[in-house]
Motif scaffolding. Structure first.
Motif, mmCIF file in Angstrom:
data_model
loop_
_atom_site.group_PDB
_atom_site.id
_atom_site.type_symbol
_atom_site.label_atom_id
_atom_site.label_comp_id
_atom_site.label_asym_id
_atom_site.label_seq_id
_atom_site.Cartn_x
_atom_site.Cartn_y
_atom_site.Cartn_z
ATOM 1 N N ASP A 40 -1.619 1.595 -5.767
ATOM 2 C CA ASP A 40 -1.798 2.986 -6.165
ATOM 3 C C ASP A 40 -0.475 3.446 -6.793
ATOM 4 O OD1 ASP A 40 -4.404 2.880 -5.195
ATOM 5 O OD2 ASP A 40 -3.802 3.518 -3.206
ATOM 6 N N LEU A 41 0.113 4.541 -6.312
ATOM 7 C CA LEU A 41 1.433 4.950 -6.811
ATOM 8 C C LEU A 41 2.544 4.645 -5.812
ATOM 9 C CD1 LEU A 41 0.620 8.407 -8.474
ATOM 10 C CD2 LEU A 41 0.872 6.180 -9.593
ATOM 11 N N ARG A 42 2.218 3.935 -4.737
ATOM 12 C CA ARG A 42 3.207 3.687 -3.685
ATOM 13 C C ARG A 42 4.450 2.976 -4.213
ATOM 14 N NH1 ARG A 42 -1.706 2.602 -1.504
ATOM 15 N NH2 ARG A 42 -2.351 3.960 0.202
ATOM 16 N N TYR A 43 4.245 1.945 -4.979
ATOM 17 C CA TYR A 43 5.382 1.171 -5.491
ATOM 18 C C TYR A 43 6.275 2.032 -6.377
ATOM 19 C CZ TYR A 43 7.828 -1.970 -8.689
ATOM 20 O OH TYR A 43 8.782 -2.571 -9.465
ATOM 21 N N LEU A 44 5.683 2.772 -7.302
ATOM 22 C CA LEU A 44 6.476 3.589 -8.224
ATOM 23 C C LEU A 44 7.148 4.757 -7.519
ATOM 24 C CD1 LEU A 44 4.169 3.689 -11.389
ATOM 25 C CD2 LEU A 44 6.170 2.235 -10.979
ATOM 26 N N LEU A 45 6.539 5.263 -6.452
ATOM 27 C CA LEU A 45 7.113 6.404 -5.741
ATOM 28 C C LEU A 45 8.029 5.987 -4.596
ATOM 29 C CD1 LEU A 45 4.060 8.853 -5.684
ATOM 30 C CD2 LEU A 45 6.062 8.900 -7.193
ATOM 31 N N GLY A 46 8.267 4.667 -4.471
ATOM 32 C CA GLY A 46 9.303 4.201 -3.566
ATOM 33 C C GLY A 46 8.891 3.940 -2.138
ATOM 34 N N GLU A 47 7.578 3.852 -1.870
ATOM 35 C CA GLU A 47 7.159 3.525 -0.502
ATOM 36 C C GLU A 47 7.486 2.062 -0.215
ATOM 37 O OE1 GLU A 47 3.068 3.302 2.151
ATOM 38 O OE2 GLU A 47 3.256 4.859 0.629
ATOM 39 N N GLU A 48 8.106 1.801 0.913
ATOM 40 C CA GLU A 48 8.563 0.454 1.256
ATOM 41 C C GLU A 48 7.430 -0.374 1.859
ATOM 42 O OE1 GLU A 48 11.519 -0.948 0.695
ATOM 43 O OE2 GLU A 48 12.304 0.840 -0.284
ATOM 44 N N LEU A 49 7.005 -1.409 1.141
ATOM 45 C CA LEU A 49 6.029 -2.370 1.631
ATOM 46 C C LEU A 49 6.610 -3.755 1.391
ATOM 47 C CD1 LEU A 49 2.791 -0.802 0.090
ATOM 48 C CD2 LEU A 49 3.486 -0.690 2.493
ATOM 49 N N HIS A 50 6.605 -4.607 2.413
ATOM 50 C CA HIS A 50 7.317 -5.875 2.303
ATOM 51 C C HIS A 50 6.402 -7.065 2.553
ATOM 52 C CE1 HIS A 50 11.072 -3.679 2.071
ATOM 53 N NE2 HIS A 50 10.740 -3.015 3.168
ATOM 54 N N ALA A 51 6.425 -7.999 1.614
ATOM 55 C CA ALA A 51 5.650 -9.226 1.774
ATOM 56 C C ALA A 51 6.115 -10.021 2.974
ATOM 57 C CB ALA A 51 5.744 -10.077 0.505
ATOM 58 N N ALA A 52 7.415 -9.999 3.245
ATOM 59 C CA ALA A 52 7.954 -10.738 4.385
ATOM 60 C C ALA A 52 7.450 -10.181 5.710
ATOM 61 C CB ALA A 52 9.478 -10.715 4.360
ATOM 62 N N GLU A 53 6.802 -9.016 5.668
ATOM 63 C CA GLU A 53 6.196 -8.427 6.861
ATOM 64 C C GLU A 53 4.671 -8.519 6.829
ATOM 65 O OE1 GLU A 53 7.778 -4.495 7.031
ATOM 66 O OE2 GLU A 53 9.835 -5.178 7.410
ATOM 67 N N GLY A 54 4.139 -9.214 5.797
ATOM 68 C CA GLY A 54 2.701 -9.475 5.761
ATOM 69 C C GLY A 54 1.878 -8.579 4.860
ATOM 70 N N ALA B 221 7.900 -15.118 -0.485
ATOM 71 C CA ALA B 221 8.583 -14.506 0.663
ATOM 72 C C ALA B 221 7.801 -14.696 1.958
ATOM 73 C CB ALA B 221 8.808 -13.017 0.410
ATOM 74 N N PHE B 222 6.556 -15.142 1.856
ATOM 75 C CA PHE B 222 5.760 -15.402 3.046
ATOM 76 C C PHE B 222 6.373 -16.465 3.947
ATOM 77 C CE2 PHE B 222 1.130 -13.921 3.268
ATOM 78 C CZ PHE B 222 1.479 -12.650 2.863
ATOM 79 N N LYS B 223 7.273 -17.259 3.389
ATOM 80 C CA LYS B 223 7.933 -18.297 4.189
ATOM 81 C C LYS B 223 8.679 -17.701 5.363
ATOM 82 C CE LYS B 223 8.467 -21.247 0.108
ATOM 83 N NZ LYS B 223 9.421 -21.761 -0.906
ATOM 84 N N ALA B 224 9.110 -16.421 5.190
ATOM 85 C CA ALA B 224 9.856 -15.754 6.251
ATOM 86 C C ALA B 224 8.943 -15.023 7.233
ATOM 87 C CB ALA B 224 10.841 -14.762 5.640
ATOM 88 N N LEU B 225 7.649 -14.957 6.926
ATOM 89 C CA LEU B 225 6.711 -14.237 7.771
ATOM 90 C C LEU B 225 6.405 -15.035 9.030
ATOM 91 C CD1 LEU B 225 4.748 -11.841 8.113
ATOM 92 C CD2 LEU B 225 3.085 -13.112 6.755
ATOM 93 N N ARG B 226 6.408 -14.372 10.163
ATOM 94 C CA ARG B 226 6.151 -15.058 11.437
ATOM 95 C C ARG B 226 4.791 -15.747 11.427
ATOM 96 N NH1 ARG B 226 6.094 -9.223 14.384
ATOM 97 N NH2 ARG B 226 4.362 -8.337 13.225
ATOM 98 N N ARG B 227 4.683 -16.842 12.106
ATOM 99 C CA ARG B 227 3.415 -17.571 12.161
ATOM 100 C C ARG B 227 2.421 -16.899 13.085
ATOM 101 N NH1 ARG B 227 2.486 -21.297 9.189
ATOM 102 N NH2 ARG B 227 0.523 -21.587 10.291
ATOM 103 N N ASN B 228 2.906 -16.214 14.082
ATOM 104 C CA ASN B 228 2.042 -15.538 15.032
ATOM 105 C C ASN B 228 2.697 -14.272 15.531
ATOM 106 O OD1 ASN B 228 -0.590 -16.145 15.866
ATOM 107 N ND2 ASN B 228 0.070 -18.170 16.567
ATOM 108 N N ILE B 229 1.897 -13.347 16.045
ATOM 109 C CA ILE B 229 2.481 -12.156 16.680
ATOM 110 C C ILE B 229 2.499 -12.357 18.192
ATOM 111 C CG2 ILE B 229 1.765 -10.630 14.844
ATOM 112 C CD1 ILE B 229 -0.481 -9.644 16.655
#
Length: 295
Positions: free
Chosen positions: A90-104, A287-295
């Motif tokens: 949506d506009l999240r990326y352009l408006l600066g909302e932090e979403l991280h692939a390394a967090e899933g 960046a998924f390489k840094a994502l945990r395998r399990n919670i």
């Protein structure tokens, strides 16, 4: 979320991650809706080949099936390589909302997945292939022209949204760009369509510039670092507005050819490796390489 809701989504995330054994897959992927699967299936097959179970909805804390980005993001703190989410920016990326692939969290970077279907060079190539270059319409020219027309208005809308102002918000902008084919729009690479688009935005832009401290150069420089420029705004506008316009124009251009513009051309293969937004998705998947395998 309150404590009970947090516990509910953490528990559900664990269960969904564990369900990979039941489904005989490597990952369960929560997408916003069933239509999103087409896009994310292509992306993941290209950049992270594995076995996937796509879920377009899950049950919320009240026991109701829910779709959409909000539902996906309720799991944001409980994701892993075995259960992650894919959402429209949506506009999240352009408006600066932090979403991280390394967090899933994987996101489109464009407004939504439909914008990726509109990548101009690929769209024109497939159009020429299906119509054997017999139809005189150039989608690269049209979409660059489209971007030139809406560029300042789009920057102004982002400024208004980011600054918490009123008067020309995302709904106002989207309403102005929600145009459908009219007779003659297929001529001169959509010149008439673009003129109509411009006339609907000009007065709004001039009115807002008089009442807010909008700096065109500053905003242009700020958003160029995010991959937004004068030629590619079409990738970031509300997708349904652009997508519906393209379908209406494409249907007219393909009239009498037997070609289904939406299915054969718009929804052909993606333009992998060819533009910034899709390259950002590729980097995120790495960046998924840094994502945990399990919670």
């Amino acid at each position: 979320m309150d404590t009970d809701k947090i516990a509910f989504y953490e528990s559900t995330a664990r269960r969904l991650a564990a369900s990979t054994v039941l489904y005989a897959v490597d990952s369960v992927v929560h997408v916003e809706d069933i239509d999103d699967i087409w896009f994310w299936q292509q992306i993941l097959s290209k950049y992270r080949p594995a076995r996937y179970k796509f879920m377009p909805s899950t049950t919320n804390e009240s026991g109701n099936k829910n779709t959409g980005c909000t539902q996906c993001l309720k799991y944001k703190d409980f994701l892993s390589q075995r259960f992650f989410i894919c959402i429209d920016s949506d506009l999240r990326y352009l408006l600066g909302e932090e979403l991280h692939a390394a967090e899933g969290v994987l996101q489109t970077y464009t407004y939504s997945w439909e914008n990726h279907c509109s990548f101009a060079i690929k769209l024109q190539e497939v159009f020429e292939e299906y119509t054997d270059k017999k139809i005189n319409f150039n989608f690269v020219t049209f979409l660059h022209g489209y971007s030139h027309v809406v560029y300042e208005a789009f920057l102004l809308m982002l400024y208004v949204e980011r600054s918490g102002l009123t008067g020309f918000k995302r709904e106002d902008f989207s309403r102005r760009i929600s145009l459908q084919y009219k007779r003659g729009d297929e001529l001169d690479d959509g010149k008439q369509f673009l003129e109509r688009l411009a006339s609907g935005l000009e007065s709004e832009v001039e009115r807002m510039k008089k009442v807010c401290d909008f700096n065109y150069i500053k905003e242009s420089e700020f958003y160029s670092s995010k991959g937004l420029n004068y030629d590619n705004v079409y990738l970031f506008v509300r997708a349904h507005c652009l997508y519906n316009s393209l379908v209406s124009l494409g249907k007219k251009n393909c009239e009498g050819t037997g070609v289904d513009f939406e299915q054969n051309i718009l929804k052909s293969t993606l333009g992998f490796e060819r533009y910034d937004a899709i390259q950002r998705i590729k980097s995120d998947i790495n960046a998924f390489k840094a994502l945990r395998r399990n919670i």
